[in-house]
Enzyme design. Structure first.
Site, PDB file in Angstrom:
ATOM      1  N   TYR A  56       3.278   2.378  -5.465  1.00 22.45           N
ATOM      2  CA  TYR A  56       3.438   2.306  -7.067  1.00 22.45           C
ATOM      3  C   TYR A  56       4.283   1.312  -7.613  1.00 22.45           C
ATOM      4  CZ  TYR A  56       0.969   6.854  -7.225  1.00 22.45           C
ATOM      5  OH  TYR A  56       0.268   7.994  -7.079  1.00 22.45           O
ATOM      6  N   HIS A 123      -1.398   9.437   1.700  1.00 18.49           N
ATOM      7  CA  HIS A 123      -1.806   9.134   0.323  1.00 18.49           C
ATOM      8  C   HIS A 123      -3.382   8.723   0.627  1.00 18.49           C
ATOM      9  CE1 HIS A 123      -0.777   6.558  -3.373  1.00 18.49           C
ATOM     10  NE2 HIS A 123      -1.541   7.547  -3.703  1.00 18.49           N
TER      11      HIS A 123
END
Length: 329
Positions: A56, A123
């Site tokens: 991110y 993820h």
């Protein structure tokens, strides 16, 4: 802020958490000041769970979290980060590389300024990873080494979640669950509860659709995934608007609006709907500013939705949304 037990760990967390994707990137411009204010507002409202990832903003989200927590002092919230999407190429074989996975974790430890991470999640790896016990063995080794306390997975599909929880040390599964993605409640939630696995509900507002603020002519900046990933150009299509075609979703949002009580925003209502599901441990709406963060937190204070409303929302999903998404994810 109500609390829920986080699966098989000894921790309790706020039932509304803070999703830190937006303060990292790919949601349009979010200034450093706004990002910090959003996180501070969430923590001020009693939120004790933060979800982030190493990708991110290429670590920006993790570093902002560390900065805010350093400035605030006191007890630290439960922080869950993720690994895997830094693999290039992002293929299943990469998850068998113990050194690389350890390097990712070490980088997150440095970014977050935490010696032992509370939670690390795979993820959204390729589906094959869930059939490779050696990957989960690497995660077990990191627990034993004191780098992480627990680990979980972030999945795209219900089937991946069901496979993941067969591994006994998987403590949590993060999955898309909202008014436009109701399939996890059919089987997966029951199985997760049976195994005492925590459920993290992500994309709870369908990329902002369920705030009720979007229109057909709403414009998104070029660096916003809602502009560049509607058809899965950059990552799984289901991450953007929950995979529902934008125009179809807008019609459904108007149908939802009639059930929102006058003392609540649509965002609060949509989050409260998720919290009606006891299998959900924490819901993680994102926020780009302090006002959004405070609004999200208020969902925990809303009264329970009545059965006629719940039934109407199930019917709305079946008739208007399910044909687009139900069997795909």
């Amino acid at each position: 802020m109500k609390q829920r037990t986080f699966g098989n760990t000894t921790r309790s967390v706020s039932e509304v958490g803070f999703g830190a994707w937006a303060i990292g990137g790919t949601w349009g411009e979010v200034s450093h000041a706004d990002a910090k204010q959003a996180l501070n507002a969430a923590l001020d409202a009693g939120i004790t769970f933060i979800d982030t990832a190493d990708v991110y903003g290429d670590g920006r989200s993790e570093k902002i979290i560390a900065e805010v927590l350093r400035e605030r002092g006191g007890a630290s919230p439960f922080i869950a980060t993720k690994l895997g999407r830094r693999l290039d190429p992002h293929v299943a074989a990469g998850y068998n590389n113990a050194q690389q996975l350890n390097d990712f974790v070490d980088r997150s430890r440095e970014n977050l300024q935490i010696e032992t991470l509370d939670m690390v999640q795979l993820h959204c790896p390729p589906t094959e990873v869930y059939y490779q016990p050696e990957v989960f063995g690497i995660m077990d080794e990191m627990v034993a080494a004191g780098k992480i306390r627990a680990y979980g997975v972030s999945v795209e599909k219900v089937e991946e979640g069901l496979k993941a929880i067969e591994f006994p040390n998987v403590s949590s599964v993060q999955i898309i669950y909202n008014l436009f993605r109701q399939r996890p409640a059919e089987l997966f939630f029951r199985e997760a509860q049976r195994r005492n696995v925590a459920i993290i509900a992500r994309v709870p507002l369908a990329s902002g659709l369920l705030t009720g603020k979007m229109r057909a002519d709403t414009a998104f900046s070029a660096d916003d995934h809602r502009a560049f990933n509607r058809n899965g150009e950059a990552f799984d299509k289901g991450e953007t608007f929950s995979g529902v075609p934008f125009e179809v979703a807008l019609e459904a949002v108007e149908a939802v609006r009639r059930y929102v009580p006058g003392d609540a925003t649509m965002a609060e209502f949509a989050l409260r709907w998720i919290l009606m599901e006891q299998a959900v441990t924490v819901v993680i709406p994102g926020a780009k500013n302090a006002q959004q963060a405070a609004t999200n937190a208020r969902a925990s204070t809303l009264p329970a939705l009545d059965e006629p409303t719940l039934a109407a929302l199930r019917d709305l999903y079946q008739t208007q949304i399910a044909p687009w998404v139900h069997q795909r994810w």
